[in-house]
Design a protein around this motif. Structure first.
Motif, short mmCIF file in Angstrom:
data_model
loop_
_atom_site.label_atom_id
_atom_site.label_comp_id
_atom_site.label_asym_id
_atom_site.label_seq_id
_atom_site.Cartn_x
_atom_site.Cartn_y
_atom_site.Cartn_z
N ASP A 101 1.18 -1.19 -0.36
CA ASP A 101 -0.09 0.14 0.14
C ASP A 101 1.34 1.13 0.11
OD1 ASP A 101 -2.07 -1.66 0.12
OD2 ASP A 101 -2.73 -1.61 1.67
N ILE A 102 1.66 1.45 0.69
CA ILE A 102 2.79 2.88 0.92
C ILE A 102 3.58 3.04 0.01
CG2 ILE A 102 5.01 3.56 1.92
CD1 ILE A 102 4.19 1.62 4.78
N ALA A 103 4.04 1.48 -1.09
CA ALA A 103 4.44 1.60 -2.20
C ALA A 103 3.66 1.93 -3.92
CB ALA A 103 5.34 0.49 -2.74
N ASP A 104 2.25 1.99 -3.65
CA ASP A 104 1.85 2.51 -4.48
C ASP A 104 1.04 3.57 -4.06
OD1 ASP A 104 -0.20 1.16 -6.89
OD2 ASP A 104 -1.59 2.16 -5.02
N TYR A 105 1.07 4.63 -3.09
CA TYR A 105 1.19 5.73 -3.13
C TYR A 105 1.82 6.60 -2.93
CZ TYR A 105 0.76 9.98 -0.65
OH TYR A 105 0.95 11.40 -0.11
N PHE A 106 2.99 6.31 -2.90
CA PHE A 106 4.16 6.86 -3.08
C PHE A 106 4.32 6.52 -5.28
CE2 PHE A 106 6.02 6.95 1.08
CZ PHE A 106 5.71 7.37 1.48
N ALA A 107 4.15 5.60 -5.20
CA ALA A 107 4.70 5.69 -7.12
C ALA A 107 3.41 7.11 -7.98
CB ALA A 107 4.32 3.83 -7.30
N ALA A 108 2.77 6.74 -6.82
CA ALA A 108 1.56 7.25 -7.49
C ALA A 108 1.58 8.95 -7.32
CB ALA A 108 0.07 7.12 -6.95
N GLN A 109 2.58 9.75 -6.62
CA GLN A 109 2.88 11.32 -6.42
C GLN A 109 4.15 11.83 -7.43
OE1 GLN A 109 1.27 12.32 -4.13
NE2 GLN A 109 0.14 10.35 -4.27
N LYS A 110 3.71 12.45 -7.60
CA LYS A 110 4.69 13.75 -8.60
C LYS A 110 5.88 13.80 -8.13
CE LYS A 110 3.87 17.73 -11.82
NZ LYS A 110 4.86 16.89 -13.12
N LEU A 111 6.58 13.69 -8.99
CA LEU A 111 8.50 14.00 -8.03
C LEU A 111 8.26 15.58 -8.54
CD1 LEU A 111 11.62 12.14 -9.39
CD2 LEU A 111 11.64 14.27 -9.59
N VAL A 112 9.09 16.04 -7.29
CA VAL A 112 9.60 17.02 -7.63
C VAL A 112 11.07 17.23 -7.53
CG1 VAL A 112 9.18 19.99 -6.63
CG2 VAL A 112 6.86 18.23 -7.00
N PRO A 113 11.64 17.22 -8.32
CA PRO A 113 13.07 17.33 -8.37
C PRO A 113 13.60 18.01 -7.33
CG PRO A 113 13.03 17.75 -10.86
CD PRO A 113 11.39 17.85 -9.81
N VAL A 114 15.00 17.85 -6.66
CA VAL A 114 15.25 19.28 -5.97
C VAL A 114 16.95 19.52 -7.01
CG1 VAL A 114 16.53 20.11 -4.17
CG2 VAL A 114 14.66 18.91 -3.29
N ARG A 115 16.95 20.28 -8.09
CA ARG A 115 18.69 20.76 -8.34
C ARG A 115 19.60 21.25 -7.73
NH1 ARG A 115 15.98 17.16 -12.30
NH2 ARG A 115 14.55 17.79 -13.64
N PHE A 116 21.04 19.51 -8.16
CA PHE A 116 21.87 20.91 -7.88
C PHE A 116 22.54 21.26 -8.48
CE2 PHE A 116 26.37 19.45 -7.95
CZ PHE A 116 27.04 19.40 -6.47
N ASN A 117 23.33 21.80 -8.21
CA ASN A 117 23.39 22.86 -9.48
C ASN A 117 25.43 22.56 -9.63
OD1 ASN A 117 23.89 25.66 -10.06
ND2 ASN A 117 25.01 26.50 -8.82
N ALA A 118 24.50 21.61 -10.75
CA ALA A 118 26.48 21.10 -11.50
C ALA A 118 26.64 22.08 -12.70
CB ALA A 118 25.95 19.89 -12.27
N ASP A 119 28.02 21.99 -13.14
CA ASP A 119 28.22 22.46 -14.56
C ASP A 119 27.68 21.78 -15.08
OD1 ASP A 119 31.04 21.53 -14.40
OD2 ASP A 119 31.25 21.99 -13.21
N GLY A 120 28.02 22.80 -16.75
CA GLY A 120 27.55 21.72 -18.11
C GLY A 120 28.89 20.24 -17.93
#
Length: 206
Positions: A105-124
């Motif tokens: 149940d927990i796995a299915d709940y998290f799988a259904a949520q929208k990922l909001v990424p936290v971007r690391f400030n890496a150079d190109g």
């Protein structure tokens, strides 16, 4: 004139070996009879928010984002924490009292949520180096194009940079071993620089 052919044969053999490892991992770990309930999972997952953030979107660089993760992967990781195949001081006791139904149940709940990424400030340059290294070590053979994962292979695109670094280092050192040896083989020749480049690249994927 034989060297290019030998290199080509070695690459084919290596690719086949990776496919066999990934396929073997999936076949060995597929849960049977799973029935997941996302609504029940929502209630059961409330305690998880203290560390993993609302709806599984962690803002702590050391704690993984669970939103949008593959349900089967989440289920199996919870099971590994519960059964001692993977150890982590906060997670092991949290998983110890979960039933198989709770974990599904927990796995299915998290799988259904929208990922909001936290971007690391890496150079190109670092991101590009990570892209080249990912192609060299055949990451997408298991993690799929875009690093979206499949079944019990995790989605890692957009995952926390520092968490990716730590897991790759742990696989390399055999501190984390609940993957049938696949990731240990992939990471054994990676340098710390390689790992940081890979993490920068993967974190910045959509």
């Amino acid at each position: 004139m034989r060297r290019p052919a030998l290199r080509g044969a070695a690459a084919v053999a290596r690719a086949a070996w990776v496919v066999l490892l990934c396929g073997g991992l999936m076949a060995a770990r597929l849960p049977t009879g799973a029935r997941a309930d996302a609504e029940a999972g929502k209630a059961k997952a409330q305690v998880c928010a203290a560390c993993h953030g609302p709806m599984g979107n962690s803002t702590n660089p050391d704690i993984p984002i669970l939103a949008g993760q593959n349900a089967r992967y989440l289920y199996l990781e919870l099971k590994d924490f519960k059964q001692g195949r993977r150890s982590h001081p906060p997670m092991s006791p949290m998983a110890s009292d979960l039933s198989s139904e709770d974990m599904q149940d927990i796995a299915d709940y998290f799988a259904a949520q929208k990922l909001v990424p936290v971007r690391f400030n890496a150079d190109g340059a670092s991101i590009e180096a990570g892209s080249r290294k990912a192609a060299e070590v055949l990451c997408t053979m298991c993690h799929q194009g875009g690093f979206s994962g499949q079944n019990e292979i995790p989605r890692v695109a957009g995952q926390q940079y520092q968490y990716i670094v730590k897991q790759l280092q742990d696989f390399r050192s055999h501190t984390r071993t609940n993957d049938a040896g696949n990731m240990a083989s992939v990471t054994r020749n990676l340098t710390d620089e390689d790992i940081h480049h890979l993490a920068a690249y993967i974190n910045n994927l959509q």
